[in-house]
Design an enzyme around this catalytic site. Structure first.
Site, PDB file in Angstrom:
ATOM      1  N   LYS A   1       3.916  -2.513  -7.077  1.00 54.07           N
ATOM      2  CA  LYS A   1       3.810  -2.463  -5.612  1.00 54.07           C
ATOM      3  C   LYS A   1       2.370  -2.753  -5.224  1.00 54.07           C
ATOM      4  CE  LYS A   1       4.440   0.582  -1.614  1.00 54.07           C
ATOM      5  NZ  LYS A   1       4.988   1.846  -1.135  1.00 54.07           N
TER       6      LYS A   1
ATOM      7  N   LYS B   1       7.241  -5.440  -5.115  1.00 45.41           N
ATOM      8  CA  LYS B   1       7.140  -5.300  -3.660  1.00 45.41           C
ATOM      9  C   LYS B   1       5.747  -5.683  -3.204  1.00 45.41           C
ATOM     10  CE  LYS B   1       7.178  -1.780  -0.163  1.00 45.41           C
ATOM     11  NZ  LYS B   1       7.246  -0.383   0.128  1.00 45.41           N
TER      12      LYS B   1
HETATM   13  C1  PBG Z   1       5.767   4.314   1.535  1.00 46.35           C
HETATM   14  C2  PBG Z   1       6.449   3.017   1.682  1.00 46.35           C
HETATM   15  C3  PBG Z   1       5.959   1.910   2.362  1.00 46.35           C
HETATM   16  C4  PBG Z   1       6.966   0.949   2.286  1.00 46.35           C
HETATM   17  C5  PBG Z   1       8.013   1.482   1.541  1.00 46.35           C
HETATM   18  N1  PBG Z   1       7.677   2.773   1.154  1.00 46.35           N
HETATM   19  C6  PBG Z   1       4.705   1.735   3.116  1.00 46.35           C
HETATM   20  C7  PBG Z   1       3.444   1.728   2.371  1.00 46.35           C
HETATM   21  O1  PBG Z   1       3.379   1.710   1.136  1.00 46.35           O
HETATM   22  O2  PBG Z   1       2.425   1.776   3.063  1.00 46.35           O
HETATM   23  C8  PBG Z   1       6.893  -0.411   2.910  1.00 46.35           C
HETATM   24  C9  PBG Z   1       8.218  -1.024   3.158  1.00 46.35           C
HETATM   25  C10 PBG Z   1       8.203  -2.147   4.118  1.00 46.35           C
HETATM   26  O3  PBG Z   1       7.137  -2.567   4.625  1.00 46.35           O
HETATM   27  O4  PBG Z   1       9.294  -2.632   4.408  1.00 46.35           O
HETATM   28  N2  PBG Z   1       5.276   4.583   0.259  1.00 46.35           N
HETATM   29 ZN    ZN Z   2       4.045   6.498   0.383  1.00 46.68          ZN
END
Ligand code: PBG
Ligand code: ZN
Length: 279
Positions: A150, A204
């Site tokens: 991620k 992601k």
């Molecule tokens: C929180 C989380 C996020 C997303 C999924 N879980 C936001 C982040 O990491 O700041 C983003 C998902 C999206 O933008 O569709 N951990």
């Molecule tokens: Zn988070």
């Protein structure tokens, strides 16, 4: 975030009924509690918003796969993905203190009916900590889908607004991955998560990282690979389509197809219900 809303458990029941009728593979739940605090207490409570939502959703659509996002940013008043502490003169997430809490959160979800848990905070050791706690609590049948690779992306804005989870100071670059890192880092992250017991690994965002999806697919044959088509990717198309600049359906299908072609066997997308209707 266009077309996406916070739902109370009673409204969620109707939403999951639709998802099941449309034949979706599952849904993923993000919890937004009434009150936030420094440690994200609601996230670890058996009476928290996600356990309430799970019970309502299971009753409404018993056959639908219910996945829960396991993280702390929606539950903490500072908006970080774990507890924070001062170290070396700066306040940052305390990785190891967060691990125990992630285990508690996962157990609360699994006991309330989660079919799979999906840790998204990129804490080192999160999969092992969650797997260990689930197994110790007689929940060894509950799989873990890890947000393994991620990135600290600029494309999470709409979700952060919708789910009230923006960091109130600093950013997430001390725990999420550097977009400039070589692909080898993603491979090492996935290796670690698999060794800790991850059942599915995720990349992601999806579209700026199709190269990573492809490399992981080739490097780990047979490992279920998920890709998260994130809120910024979705919202850009929605905004352009609303102005008549692009054909929403054609672009969405083309983008999702590219994620599939890159090697993802599971796609998380805000277009899921639309796509089910189109197909
Ligand atoms: C929180 C989380 C996020 C997303 C999924 N879980 C936001 C982040 O990491 O700041 C983003 C998902 C999206 O933008 O569709 N951990
Ligand atoms: Zn988070």
């Amino acid at each position: 975030m266009p077309g996406n809303f916070q739902l109370s458990p009673d409204l969620l029941a109707e939403e999951v009924r639709q998802a099941a009728e449309l034949g979706l593979g599952g849904v993923i739940l993000f919890g937004i509690p009434d009150t936030k605090d420094g440690v994200g207490s609601d996230a670890m409570s058996g009476f928290g918003i996600i356990p309430q939502a799970l019970r309502a959703a299971k009753e409404a659509a018993p056959e639908l796969l219910l996945v829960t996002d396991v993280c702390f940013c929606e539950y903490t008043d500072h908006g970080h993905c774990g507890v924070v502490a001062e170290a070396g003169g700066r306040v940052d997430v305390d990785n190891d203190a967060t691990l125990k809490m992630l285990g508690q959160q996962a157990v609360a979800h699994a006991r309330a009916g989660a079919d799979m848990v999906a840790p998204s905070g990129m804490m080192d050791g999160m999969v092992g900590a969650i797997r260990g706690r689930l197994d110790a609590d007689g929940l060894s049948h509950v799989p873990v889908m890890s947000y393994a690779a991620k990135y600290a992306s600029a494309s999470y804005g709409p979700l952060r607004e919708a789910a009230e989870c923006s960091p109130q100071f600093g950013d997430r670059r001390s725990y999420q991955m550097d977009p400039a890192a070589a692909a080898g880092q993603a491979i090492r992250e996935v290796e670690l998560d698999l060794a800790e017991g991850a059942d599915i690994v995720m990349v992601k965002p999806a579209l700026p990282y199709l190269d990573i999806i492809r490399q992981l697919h080739d490097h780990f044959p047979g490992v279920p690979l998920a890709a998260y088509n994130v809120s910024g990717e979705f919202s850009m198309v929605e905004a352009a389509a609303a102005r008549g600049w692009v054909d929403r359906k054609a672009v969405a299908l083309e983008w999702l197809l590219s994620i599939r072609r890159a090697g993802a066997s599971i796609i998380l997308t805000y277009w899921a219900k639309d796509v089910a209707r189109w197909m």
